[in-house]
Every structure is written in C-alpha cells, then in structure tokens.
Design a protein around this motif. Structure first.
Motif, short mmCIF file in Angstrom:
data_model
loop_
_atom_site.label_atom_id
_atom_site.label_comp_id
_atom_site.label_asym_id
_atom_site.label_seq_id
_atom_site.Cartn_x
_atom_site.Cartn_y
_atom_site.Cartn_z
N MET A 1 14.40 -34.25 -38.22
CA MET A 1 13.49 -34.15 -37.06
C MET A 1 13.97 -33.04 -36.08
SD MET A 1 12.13 -37.04 -34.66
CE MET A 1 13.69 -37.53 -33.81
N ARG A 2 13.10 -32.14 -35.74
CA ARG A 2 13.45 -31.13 -34.80
C ARG A 2 12.94 -31.73 -33.35
NH1 ARG A 2 15.13 -26.52 -37.19
NH2 ARG A 2 14.38 -25.33 -35.37
N ILE A 3 14.20 -32.56 -32.74
CA ILE A 3 13.81 -33.11 -31.44
C ILE A 3 13.41 -31.97 -30.43
CG2 ILE A 3 14.65 -34.14 -29.61
CD1 ILE A 3 16.41 -35.64 -31.44
N LEU A 4 14.32 -30.89 -30.35
CA LEU A 4 14.01 -30.13 -29.42
C LEU A 4 12.83 -28.99 -29.55
CD1 LEU A 4 17.98 -28.89 -29.22
CD2 LEU A 4 16.52 -30.95 -27.92
N ASP A 5 12.19 -29.19 -30.42
CA ASP A 5 11.10 -28.43 -30.82
C ASP A 5 9.80 -29.16 -29.93
OD1 ASP A 5 11.94 -26.49 -32.26
OD2 ASP A 5 11.06 -27.15 -34.21
N LYS A 6 10.11 -30.38 -29.80
CA LYS A 6 8.92 -31.40 -29.10
C LYS A 6 8.97 -31.46 -27.86
CE LYS A 6 9.37 -33.89 -33.64
NZ LYS A 6 7.93 -33.80 -33.90
N VAL A 7 9.73 -30.76 -27.13
CA VAL A 7 9.92 -31.26 -25.69
C VAL A 7 9.79 -29.68 -24.76
CG1 VAL A 7 10.92 -33.42 -25.55
CG2 VAL A 7 12.17 -31.44 -25.77
N PRO A 8 8.97 -29.33 -24.19
CA PRO A 8 8.56 -28.34 -23.29
C PRO A 8 9.69 -28.38 -22.09
CG PRO A 8 6.89 -29.31 -22.88
CD PRO A 8 7.77 -30.39 -23.88
N GLY A 9 10.09 -27.35 -21.46
CA GLY A 9 10.73 -27.57 -20.22
C GLY A 9 11.36 -26.34 -19.78
N LEU A 10 12.24 -26.31 -18.84
CA LEU A 10 13.12 -25.30 -18.10
C LEU A 10 13.89 -25.86 -16.76
CD1 LEU A 10 13.18 -22.06 -17.97
CD2 LEU A 10 11.83 -21.96 -16.25
N SER A 11 15.02 -25.21 -16.84
CA SER A 11 15.95 -25.67 -15.72
C SER A 11 16.81 -24.66 -15.22
CB SER A 11 16.55 -27.06 -16.22
OG SER A 11 16.88 -27.71 -15.04
N ALA A 12 18.10 -24.88 -14.84
CA ALA A 12 18.77 -23.92 -14.18
C ALA A 12 20.48 -24.55 -14.26
CB ALA A 12 18.66 -23.91 -12.60
N LEU A 54 12.13 -24.58 -26.70
CA LEU A 54 11.94 -23.26 -26.93
C LEU A 54 10.90 -22.55 -25.95
CD1 LEU A 54 11.64 -23.31 -31.04
CD2 LEU A 54 13.67 -22.94 -29.46
N ALA A 55 11.09 -21.37 -25.83
CA ALA A 55 10.31 -20.81 -24.63
C ALA A 55 9.00 -20.50 -25.36
CB ALA A 55 10.90 -19.41 -24.56
N THR A 56 7.87 -20.76 -24.28
CA THR A 56 6.59 -20.45 -24.51
C THR A 56 6.08 -19.29 -23.89
OG1 THR A 56 6.03 -22.40 -23.09
CG2 THR A 56 6.23 -22.80 -25.47
N ASP A 57 6.46 -18.91 -22.58
CA ASP A 57 6.22 -17.90 -21.94
C ASP A 57 7.07 -16.61 -22.18
OD1 ASP A 57 5.52 -16.23 -19.86
OD2 ASP A 57 5.99 -17.53 -18.14
N PHE A 58 6.45 -15.49 -22.59
CA PHE A 58 7.30 -14.22 -22.75
C PHE A 58 6.95 -13.39 -21.88
CE2 PHE A 58 7.06 -16.79 -26.42
CZ PHE A 58 8.37 -16.96 -26.89
N SER A 59 6.35 -13.48 -20.70
CA SER A 59 6.10 -12.54 -19.85
C SER A 59 7.25 -12.20 -18.71
CB SER A 59 5.05 -13.04 -18.92
OG SER A 59 5.24 -14.05 -18.07
N LYS A 60 8.43 -13.19 -18.92
CA LYS A 60 9.45 -13.02 -18.02
C LYS A 60 10.58 -13.39 -18.76
CE LYS A 60 8.28 -17.17 -15.37
NZ LYS A 60 8.16 -17.83 -14.13
N ALA A 61 11.99 -13.40 -18.34
CA ALA A 61 12.98 -14.11 -18.77
C ALA A 61 13.21 -15.53 -18.59
CB ALA A 61 14.30 -13.33 -18.49
#
Length: 513
Positions: A1-12, A54-61
């Motif tokens: 199972m590719r757990i990390l494919d299943k959860v969107p998000g972002l942090s710092a 994984l990223a879904t917005d490729f308009s910025k870094a």
C-alpha cells in the motif's frame, strides 16, 4: 500500500528539526496511517502526514523544497567542491571529526613495507589507492576515457552456485553471490610491485537508435566488456560480470535515517495495486551483528548501512583490512598464492587490521555527513513544468520525492529532517537493456536499486562529466531516461512521445536537483 499517495498536505521546517505550520490530519487518523513510526509522538505523526503527500500544485515551489537535505543542506557557492561540504547542522566537535575523516578519505595508501607506517597496506591487488580515487570530489565515477586506465569503474565477478553449500549460503544470506574461484568478487586492474594485476578490460559500444517525437533521434551506446591479459590463469567458464561506477557520496546519513517502515510501506513486490511497479525490499545481513536488515546502499542494495559499505570498499577497492573485514589480503583468493604471500600493513602494536579503530569510525562519519547542496531555480516556470511532467508520467512511483527521517536516528543532525532524495531505495526490474544477468542477494539480473537523484544536476560542475547509470553508459540525463525499461518502460515511452519542449523542461527539472 502506498500510504503517502493517499494523503494530501503541506507543511514547513526550520532550524535543526522540522517545525510544521497547520495540521490537517487528526491525530487518531495519523496514528493509524503511520502506526509503524514508533519513533514519533502523536503530534509528530500528524505533522508528517501533512508534509509528505505528493505535490498537486505545480504553479509554485513547495515549502522548503530548495532545502533538499533538510537543515543540513549546504547553501555554499556552487563549484567543484559542491559535494564536499559537511552537513550545515553539525556541532563544532562533529565538524572536527568530519575533517579528520576527510583526510583519511583522501589519503593515498602505499604498499608494505613502507617508511610511512600509518599509510601502508595497499593491496596487494586493488582498483584505487584512495577512496577519493573512485569517488571523484565526493561525486560520481565515470567510465575510462580513451587511453585511460579504468579506476572509478570496475567489474564485479561471480559464478552461479555450484554446490549444496553454495545454495545454503545464498539461501540464508551468509553470501549474496558466489565469488569467481580464482579472481574473487571483484576484478582488480592494479597490483603492488612484484605482483601481476588480475588483468585489463576493454569496452566496445553497440549503438542503438531511439527515434523521438519531433524528429530527433537519440543514439544510445551499449557497452560490451572484454577481459584480457589475465594474471592468474583462466576464469571459471560461467563467470558473470557486472560493471559499476562509484556513486556520489552526498546525503548518505540521511538515507540511513529513513525509517524502515516507510520503505516497507512503498514496497509492492507482487504488484498488488496493479500499477505495473513492483518495488522489492533487499534483505541483507548486518556485517557486525549478522541481523537481517533492509539493504539501502550500493547499486543492488547490498549493504544495510554506511559502515558496511565503507568496510567493503576498503577491502575490495583498496585492499585495506579493517576490524570489520580483517583479512589483510583484501579480495585475494586462496588460489592467488603469490598475492597472499606478499607483505601486509598490519602492525601488532597498533591492533588488528591495517586501519585499526578509530579510522573506520572517522571515515564512516565523514561518509554519513557530506551535505546535499541546495536546489537551484525551484521557482523557475520551466523547472516547475518539468516537475509536473515528472509526476504525471509516474516517475515518482520509484523516485519517491520526500521523507521525514527518524526522530531517533543515531546522529542528531539526521533526526526528524524533511528530505527530498527522489528514491524508494527498492529493487526494480529495469528491463533487458540494463540487465547485467548477475543476481546478487534478492536482486535478480534485471533489478537495480532506485538511485537517489539529489545533486544529479551538479554532476558536470563537480565531476566534469555527464555520465549516468550503474556503468556510466548514459552520456546525458535524457539518455539515462531512455535506458529505462521493465517497470519503467511506460514512463520512458511517455518521454519519447513528449513534445521536444516538454522533454527539455523535464531535463531542466532534473538539472535543478
């Protein structure tokens, strides 16, 4: 199972540890999805889940994408020394040990006996006189140029199992391959004075044309190796040969600090999700404890940690014994009587082996703490478009972009770091074109470990060449992509079908790593 494919998000992240802003996952959900991360608190798990998808917005870094080696990322000026800086978050005392290790990494070893007692023990058979001799400027080796002797490219040797004893050793992983009976596990093209080298080899190339959409035709060069001038008689008729160039040294301690459960979560050896990708864990024995662990290092993932990789290189490449591999004759076999009768460099008053402690500790520490350079041009529209294509065609299924390292990693500088190595460290079938036909442990003759991509765009700056893959056959990044087959064939075919401008954007992204 590719757990990390299943959860969107972002942090710092900031400072020596990552610090996250905005928690999107409830702790209970995070606990369930990351139950294998026993090193993390409930709050940590929620933070990790919100940064790794994984990223879904490729308009910025992405946030902190430039800092691909976490807080240890080197932001020093880019030049030939770009791979030779220490992690930026080492303590003063650790920087001292790093510099001592650097001196040993560069040391030129001499044959025994020698007036310099601290530097003898070379060989008797060897491929290079120093670690730096293969890992040029701590970077990538290359095939020999016309007229050169091969130094940073050598040949692995083995034979199929011949006896029940061989079968048993392979089954319990006491051995990962059966060495050639006379020449051992590695073909050494150099020897100390008074001893013949094992021989030489030539490389000829077969050209393969690959038509690309847009009218361009790429010409790949497939190397063929021909061994000659054997110094110790004939080889076994079933000898298997595999060429290898030295890989870059950056970021190794951070790869070692990836939690094993994160790698196991990415593995799918039977392709149960049906995506055509079947990453496989390589299980190998720890050189000191004998325990089975995940192989992370080497082109076939044959070593579980950097110390084992280092001890193996000292023994096989330079012929230097260590407390971990105490045979003073390196890869000389019992059949190479003349080799095993030569002087060696062990001195009884200094301890067992030619490099008694703490040499191994210092070289290992150095190898664990070479910093990953910061990325360049992460916000460039062309780079972002290339990143989007990289994701769209499925490269991230093997080249996993990012991880958060273990809270309890042995070295504090490696703990709880958001890193971007672009590898799953798993074995993948790369097709007949890249096959060496030589099984090693769990790796078949068609399987290779996914190499990390961080720093790949600085190869020409650091090493003055652009040769890639396990034997340096690819002369540029596009050729490296076009050599992909097997599980990566679908992605490779999409690159072939791209518009020329899209292929340039894809390469621009790789060059920014």
């Amino acid at each position: 199972m590719r757990i990390l494919d299943k959860v969107p998000g972002l942090s710092a992240l900031a400072g020596a540890c990552i610090v996250f802003a905005g928690l999107f996952y409830a702790p209970a959900v995070a606990d369930e999805l990351l139950s294998h991360r026993e090193d993390l608190s409930e709050e940590d798990r929620a933070k990790v889940l919100n940064v790794l998808p994984l990223a879904t917005d490729f308009s910025k870094a992405e946030g902190f994408e430039r800092m691909q080696g976490g807080a240890g990322t080197s932001r020093k000026r880019i030049n030939r020394d770009a791979f030779s800086h220490s992690n930026a978050n080492l303590t003063f005392e650790q920087e001292r040990d790093f510099k001592l290790g650097n001196g040993l990494f560069k040391k030129l070893w001499a044959s025994s006996p020698a007036s310099t007692k601290a530097s003898d023990g070379l060989g008797p058979l060897y491929n290079a006189r120093s670690c730096q001799g293969c890992h040029l400027k701590d970077g990538r080796g290359r095939p020999p140029r016309p007229g050169d002797e091969a130094v940073s490219l050598f040949l692995r040797l083995s034979i199929p199992p011949q006896t029940e004893e061989h079968q048993k050793a392979l089954a319990d992983k006491t051995l990962l391959r059966i060495p050639e009976p006379t020449y051992g596990g590695q073909f050494q093209a150099f020897a100390v004075t008074g001893l013949p080298a094992e021989g030489r080899f030539d490389i000829v190339h077969e050209e393969i044309e690959v038509p690309l959409n847009g009218g361009e035709v790429a010409v790949l060069q497939k190397p063929v190796y021909k061994i000659r001038d054997l110094g110790f008689g004939d080889m076994h008729p079933e000898t298997l040969i595999s060429p290898r160039v030295a890989p870059p040294m950056i970021g190794l301690g951070l790869l070692q600090a990836i939690h094993p459960g994160d790698l196991e979560a990415l593995a799918d050896p039977n392709d149960l999700d049906g995506d055509g990708i079947s990453g496989k864990i390589s299980l190998v024995r720890d050189g000191r404890t004998g325990d089975l662990m995940i192989g992370r290092f080497g082109w076939k993932a044959s070593n579980p940690n950097i110390r084992d990789q280092t001890a193996g290189a000292f023994s096989g490449d330079i012929g230097i014994s260590s407390p971990d591999k105490p045979d003073n004759y390196g890869d000389c076999t019992e059949r190479q009587v003349a080799c095993r009768s030569m002087p060696h460099g062990e001195q009884t008053n200094l301890g067992v082996s030619e490099i008694p402690d703490p040499v191994m500790d210092l070289v290992t520490f150095y190898s664990e703490n070479l910093a990953v350079p910061a990325r360049r041009d992460v916000s460039d529209p062309d780079v972002l478009r290339g990143k989007e294509l990289f994701y769209e065609i499925g490269c991230t299924k093997c080249h996993q972009p990012k991880y958060v390292t273990r809270r309890n990693a042995e070295t504090e500088a490696h703990q709880f770091q958001l890193i971007w190595p672009y590898t799953d460290l798993l074995l993948h079938d790369m097709g007949e074109g890249l096959a060496d036909g030589r099984p090693v442990g769990d790796a078949t003759g068609r399987e290779w470990r996914t190499p990390p991509l961080w720093g790949i765009g600085l190869t020409e700056t650091v090493n003055d060449h652009t040769r890639f893959l396990h034997d340096g056959r690819a002369r540029n990044l596009l050729e490296a992509v076009l050599w992909h087959g097997g599980e990566a064939e679908m992605a490779r075919d999409q690159v072939i079908a791209m518009e020329p401008g899209e292929r340039k954007s894809l390469v621009r992204f790789l060059e920014s790593l």
